[in-house]
Design a protein around this motif. Sequence first.
Motif, short mmCIF file in Angstrom:
data_model
loop_
_atom_site.label_atom_id
_atom_site.label_comp_id
_atom_site.label_asym_id
_atom_site.label_seq_id
_atom_site.Cartn_x
_atom_site.Cartn_y
_atom_site.Cartn_z
N GLY A 1 0.82 -1.18 0.00
CA GLY A 1 0.00 0.00 0.00
C GLY A 1 0.87 1.24 0.00
N SER A 2 0.25 2.36 -0.28
CA SER A 2 0.98 3.60 -0.33
C SER A 2 0.09 4.72 0.20
CB SER A 2 1.39 3.90 -1.77
OG SER A 2 1.98 5.16 -1.86
N TYR A 3 0.66 5.55 1.07
CA TYR A 3 -0.06 6.71 1.54
C TYR A 3 0.93 7.73 2.03
CZ TYR A 3 0.52 4.25 6.00
OH TYR A 3 1.03 3.59 7.08
N GLY A 4 0.44 8.92 2.29
CA GLY A 4 1.33 9.96 2.78
C GLY A 4 1.52 11.04 1.74
N GLY A 5 2.27 12.04 2.10
CA GLY A 5 2.49 13.18 1.22
C GLY A 5 3.53 12.88 0.17
N GLY A 6 3.33 13.39 -1.00
CA GLY A 6 4.30 13.24 -2.07
C GLY A 6 5.08 14.53 -2.21
N ARG A 27 12.35 10.94 -3.08
CA ARG A 27 11.75 11.27 -1.79
C ARG A 27 10.59 10.32 -1.49
NH1 ARG A 27 13.05 16.89 -2.88
NH2 ARG A 27 14.57 17.49 -1.31
N VAL A 28 10.94 9.12 -1.11
CA VAL A 28 9.96 8.13 -0.69
C VAL A 28 10.58 7.28 0.40
CG1 VAL A 28 10.62 6.54 -2.56
CG2 VAL A 28 8.40 6.27 -1.43
N ILE A 29 9.80 6.99 1.43
CA ILE A 29 10.25 6.16 2.54
C ILE A 29 9.54 4.82 2.43
CG2 ILE A 29 10.24 5.87 5.05
CD1 ILE A 29 10.42 9.02 5.13
N HIS A 30 10.33 3.75 2.44
CA HIS A 30 9.80 2.40 2.35
C HIS A 30 9.98 1.69 3.69
CE1 HIS A 30 9.81 2.57 -2.09
NE2 HIS A 30 10.98 3.16 -1.98
N GLN A 31 8.93 1.03 4.13
CA GLN A 31 9.00 0.16 5.30
C GLN A 31 8.22 -1.11 4.97
OE1 GLN A 31 7.76 3.03 8.50
NE2 GLN A 31 9.82 2.57 9.28
N SER A 48 7.18 8.79 13.26
CA SER A 48 8.37 9.65 13.28
C SER A 48 8.92 9.84 11.87
CB SER A 48 9.45 9.09 14.21
OG SER A 48 10.11 7.96 13.66
N TRP A 49 8.91 8.79 11.04
CA TRP A 49 9.41 8.90 9.67
C TRP A 49 8.51 9.81 8.84
CZ3 TRP A 49 14.06 7.46 8.13
CH2 TRP A 49 14.76 6.58 8.96
N ARG A 50 7.21 9.69 9.04
CA ARG A 50 6.27 10.49 8.25
C ARG A 50 6.27 11.96 8.69
NH1 ARG A 50 0.77 7.67 7.94
NH2 ARG A 50 0.60 8.95 6.08
N GLU A 51 6.31 12.19 10.00
CA GLU A 51 6.25 13.56 10.51
C GLU A 51 7.53 14.35 10.26
OE1 GLU A 51 5.11 13.11 14.60
OE2 GLU A 51 2.99 12.80 14.09
N LYS A 52 8.68 13.71 10.33
CA LYS A 52 9.94 14.41 10.11
C LYS A 52 10.29 14.56 8.63
CE LYS A 52 12.35 13.81 14.47
NZ LYS A 52 11.19 13.62 15.29
N ASN A 53 9.50 13.93 7.77
CA ASN A 53 9.79 13.93 6.33
C ASN A 53 8.51 14.16 5.53
OD1 ASN A 53 12.74 12.99 6.46
ND2 ASN A 53 11.67 11.47 7.70
N GLU A 54 7.86 15.29 5.78
CA GLU A 54 6.56 15.56 5.17
C GLU A 54 6.60 15.65 3.65
OE1 GLU A 54 4.90 18.98 7.05
OE2 GLU A 54 4.34 17.86 8.85
N ALA A 55 7.75 15.99 3.08
CA ALA A 55 7.87 16.10 1.62
C ALA A 55 8.09 14.73 0.97
CB ALA A 55 9.00 17.05 1.24
N ALA A 57 6.93 10.76 0.11
CA ALA A 57 5.86 9.78 0.05
C ALA A 57 6.21 8.67 1.03
CB ALA A 57 5.73 9.23 -1.37
N TYR A 58 5.21 7.91 1.43
CA TYR A 58 5.43 6.81 2.36
C TYR A 58 4.79 5.55 1.81
CZ TYR A 58 5.33 3.89 6.47
OH TYR A 58 5.51 2.84 7.33
N ARG A 59 5.53 4.44 1.83
CA ARG A 59 5.00 3.17 1.36
C ARG A 59 5.28 2.08 2.39
NH1 ARG A 59 7.35 4.42 -4.15
NH2 ARG A 59 5.71 5.68 -5.07
N LEU A 60 4.21 1.42 2.80
CA LEU A 60 4.33 0.26 3.67
C LEU A 60 4.12 -0.97 2.80
CD1 LEU A 60 4.62 -0.86 6.57
CD2 LEU A 60 2.12 -0.81 6.70
N HIS A 61 5.16 -1.79 2.68
CA HIS A 61 5.11 -3.00 1.86
C HIS A 61 4.78 -4.18 2.76
CE1 HIS A 61 7.14 -0.89 -1.49
NE2 HIS A 61 7.79 -0.27 -0.52
N THR A 62 3.85 -5.03 2.31
CA THR A 62 3.46 -6.21 3.08
C THR A 62 4.19 -7.44 2.57
OG1 THR A 62 1.65 -6.80 1.61
CG2 THR A 62 1.15 -5.20 3.39
N ASP A 63 4.08 -8.53 3.31
CA ASP A 63 4.68 -9.79 2.88
C ASP A 63 4.17 -10.19 1.50
OD1 ASP A 63 6.08 -9.85 5.24
OD2 ASP A 63 5.05 -11.60 6.08
#
Length: 165
Positions: A1-6, A27-31, A48-55, A57-63
């Motif tokens: 999935g993907s969410y957060g600011g781009g 500028r994308v953070i993967h977890q 903490s990753w999302r708030e300190k890096n608002e610019a 995108a954030y992606r949470l990868h599942t199994d």
Amino acid sequence: GSYGGGPGGPNGPGVGVSPLDGLRIPRVIHQTWKGAEVPPRHERRVRSWREKNEAYAYRLHTDADIEARVRAHHPELLEAFGKMSGIHRADLLRYMVLYDEGGVYADIDTECVRPVDEWMANTGDFHNVGLIVGIEVVVGDRPDWKKYFDRPIQICQWSMASVPR
């Protein structure tokens, strides 16, 4: 999935834009986590990753995302992937996602204490940065280091950043 600011941050164009525009590392953070729901014990760290890096995108990868990525982008790894434990599959993801897309990878149990853009702020030539890794241990003059470590310098892999391919 993907969410957060781009790019431009979650509040619109220009908000959250870094002075490091033109950065080669996307500028994308993967977890990664087993499923789409982050366990309560890790919510603060993920935040903490999302708030300190608002610019970013954030992606949470599942199994399930890991196997889909191997099948779609790295079929040559399918045989080895089938023999891996769950944790080794998650380890493989960090390298595949940075190779395929670039960006920042951080284990879900790590906390961001400094915005990612500040990781390079003092390099003077941050536009040429293509890989960022941390040093976990430098054994120095310790004579018994081989009892505890494989190499005299240990590079951490729980958070790192890279350009794609």
